[in-house]
Scaffold this motif. Structure first.
Motif, PDB file in Angstrom:
ATOM      1  N   SER A 170      33.402  43.964  61.813  1.00  0.00           N
ATOM      2  CA  SER A 170      34.798  42.991  61.297  1.00  0.00           C
ATOM      3  C   SER A 170      35.524  43.180  59.808  1.00  0.00           C
ATOM      4  O   SER A 170      36.602  43.110  60.202  1.00  0.00           O
ATOM      5  N   THR A 171      34.516  43.865  58.987  1.00  0.00           N
ATOM      6  CA  THR A 171      35.949  43.974  58.021  1.00  0.00           C
ATOM      7  C   THR A 171      36.028  45.435  58.240  1.00  0.00           C
ATOM      8  O   THR A 171      37.515  45.890  58.157  1.00  0.00           O
ATOM      9  N   ILE A 181      46.874  40.242  51.331  1.00  0.00           N
ATOM     10  CA  ILE A 181      47.350  41.148  52.270  1.00  0.00           C
ATOM     11  C   ILE A 181      47.431  40.624  53.080  1.00  0.00           C
ATOM     12  O   ILE A 181      48.770  40.733  53.730  1.00  0.00           O
ATOM     13  N   SER A 182      46.620  39.716  53.435  1.00  0.00           N
ATOM     14  CA  SER A 182      47.448  38.439  54.764  1.00  0.00           C
ATOM     15  C   SER A 182      48.132  37.801  54.448  1.00  0.00           C
ATOM     16  O   SER A 182      49.651  38.092  55.169  1.00  0.00           O
ATOM     17  N   ALA A 183      49.203  37.623  52.953  1.00  0.00           N
ATOM     18  CA  ALA A 183      49.579  36.764  52.651  1.00  0.00           C
ATOM     19  C   ALA A 183      51.141  37.498  52.342  1.00  0.00           C
ATOM     20  O   ALA A 183      52.596  37.188  53.296  1.00  0.00           O
ATOM     21  N   ILE A 184      50.767  38.888  52.683  1.00  0.00           N
ATOM     22  CA  ILE A 184      52.060  39.390  52.682  1.00  0.00           C
ATOM     23  C   ILE A 184      52.773  40.266  53.882  1.00  0.00           C
ATOM     24  O   ILE A 184      53.390  39.762  53.823  1.00  0.00           O
ATOM     25  N   HIS A 225      28.663  44.167  42.097  1.00  0.00           N
ATOM     26  CA  HIS A 225      28.441  43.481  43.008  1.00  0.00           C
ATOM     27  C   HIS A 225      29.548  41.714  42.961  1.00  0.00           C
ATOM     28  O   HIS A 225      30.450  41.619  43.531  1.00  0.00           O
ATOM     29  N   TYR A 226      29.613  41.294  41.004  1.00  0.00           N
ATOM     30  CA  TYR A 226      30.327  40.139  41.708  1.00  0.00           C
ATOM     31  C   TYR A 226      32.021  40.901  41.398  1.00  0.00           C
ATOM     32  O   TYR A 226      32.923  40.123  41.728  1.00  0.00           O
ATOM     33  N   ALA A 227      31.886  41.668  40.580  1.00  0.00           N
ATOM     34  CA  ALA A 227      33.701  41.694  40.927  1.00  0.00           C
ATOM     35  C   ALA A 227      34.572  42.504  41.895  1.00  0.00           C
ATOM     36  O   ALA A 227      35.348  42.224  42.333  1.00  0.00           O
ATOM     37  N   ALA A 228      33.683  43.109  42.534  1.00  0.00           N
ATOM     38  CA  ALA A 228      33.581  43.563  44.277  1.00  0.00           C
ATOM     39  C   ALA A 228      34.060  42.263  44.910  1.00  0.00           C
ATOM     40  O   ALA A 228      35.254  42.297  45.641  1.00  0.00           O
ATOM     41  N   LYS A 229      32.973  41.939  44.998  1.00  0.00           N
ATOM     42  CA  LYS A 229      33.533  40.538  45.646  1.00  0.00           C
ATOM     43  C   LYS A 229      34.877  39.560  44.870  1.00  0.00           C
ATOM     44  O   LYS A 229      35.385  39.186  45.991  1.00  0.00           O
ATOM     45  N   SER A 230      34.765  39.346  43.887  1.00  0.00           N
ATOM     46  CA  SER A 230      36.003  38.746  43.462  1.00  0.00           C
ATOM     47  C   SER A 230      37.075  39.641  44.170  1.00  0.00           C
ATOM     48  O   SER A 230      38.054  38.950  43.813  1.00  0.00           O
ATOM     49  N   ASN A 231      36.843  40.727  43.677  1.00  0.00           N
ATOM     50  CA  ASN A 231      38.324  41.001  43.848  1.00  0.00           C
ATOM     51  C   ASN A 231      38.958  41.510  45.584  1.00  0.00           C
ATOM     52  O   ASN A 231      40.258  41.488  45.672  1.00  0.00           O
ATOM     53  N   ALA A 232      37.976  41.874  46.302  1.00  0.00           N
ATOM     54  CA  ALA A 232      37.744  42.403  47.254  1.00  0.00           C
ATOM     55  C   ALA A 232      38.209  40.485  48.087  1.00  0.00           C
ATOM     56  O   ALA A 232      39.228  40.115  49.421  1.00  0.00           O
ATOM     57  N   ILE A 259      44.271  37.581  61.683  1.00  0.00           N
ATOM     58  CA  ILE A 259      43.039  37.628  62.619  1.00  0.00           C
ATOM     59  C   ILE A 259      42.390  38.860  61.479  1.00  0.00           C
ATOM     60  O   ILE A 259      41.094  38.730  60.725  1.00  0.00           O
ATOM     61  N   SER A 260      43.185  39.536  61.141  1.00  0.00           N
ATOM     62  CA  SER A 260      42.997  40.522  58.998  1.00  0.00           C
ATOM     63  C   SER A 260      42.345  39.311  58.313  1.00  0.00           C
ATOM     64  O   SER A 260      41.684  40.050  57.719  1.00  0.00           O
ATOM     65  N   PHE A 261      42.955  38.218  58.175  1.00  0.00           N
ATOM     66  CA  PHE A 261      42.290  37.327  57.011  1.00  0.00           C
ATOM     67  C   PHE A 261      40.865  36.708  57.384  1.00  0.00           C
ATOM     68  O   PHE A 261      40.051  36.107  56.823  1.00  0.00           O
ATOM     69  N   GLY A 262      40.724  36.276  58.853  1.00  0.00           N
ATOM     70  CA  GLY A 262      39.470  36.201  59.159  1.00  0.00           C
ATOM     71  C   GLY A 262      38.339  37.101  58.963  1.00  0.00           C
ATOM     72  O   GLY A 262      37.317  37.121  58.411  1.00  0.00           O
ATOM     73  N   MET A 263      38.962  38.205  58.887  1.00  0.00           N
ATOM     74  CA  MET A 263      37.729  39.357  59.191  1.00  0.00           C
ATOM     75  C   MET A 263      37.954  40.003  57.872  1.00  0.00           C
ATOM     76  O   MET A 263      36.658  40.418  57.696  1.00  0.00           O
ATOM     77  N   PHE A 264      38.680  39.631  56.703  1.00  0.00           N
ATOM     78  CA  PHE A 264      38.235  40.179  55.469  1.00  0.00           C
ATOM     79  C   PHE A 264      37.287  39.292  54.624  1.00  0.00           C
ATOM     80  O   PHE A 264      36.576  39.229  53.642  1.00  0.00           O
TER      81      PHE A 264
END
Length: 108
Positions: A5-6, A86-89, A72-79, A46-51
């Protein structure tokens, strides 16, 4: 296979970019623009749900030792932030295309 899904969410964002490139320069009153706008809004949802599954990807990478806790913390918060952005744009571009379709005058 656990992170399909990602990867699908990333593929949907790339397809949104391709759709936007495809309709560039088309007349605003064309049906292609209406269809593209609706597709972009659908892709956004759909992409918001998958992200939202990105956090699971980073959790599994932490548990297997592929990344450390700080990464892990940095990647999780940034992603998570980029997933929202991305979904909003994508949804905003789709809404603007639909608005342009409604406001465009048909040629006589």
């Amino acid at each position: 296979m656990e992170h399909v899904s990602t990867y699908s969410g990333i593929a949907l964002c790339v397809s949104a970019l391709l759709i936007t490139t495809f309709i560039k320069g088309k007349p605003h009153w064309g049906a292609v623009n209406l269809i593209a706008g609706v597709l972009l809004i659908m892709i956004s949802g759909i992409s918001f749900g998958m992200f939202s599954d990105l956090s699971l990807l980073f959790d599994s990478m932490l548990s297997t030792g592929e990344i450390d806790k700080a990464s892990h913390y940095a990647a999780k918060s940034n992603a998570t932030a980029w997933g929202f952005i991305i979904s909003a744009i994508t949804a905003a571009v789709g809404a603007n295309i639909i608005s342009a379709w409604f406001l465009a005058e048909r040629p006589s």
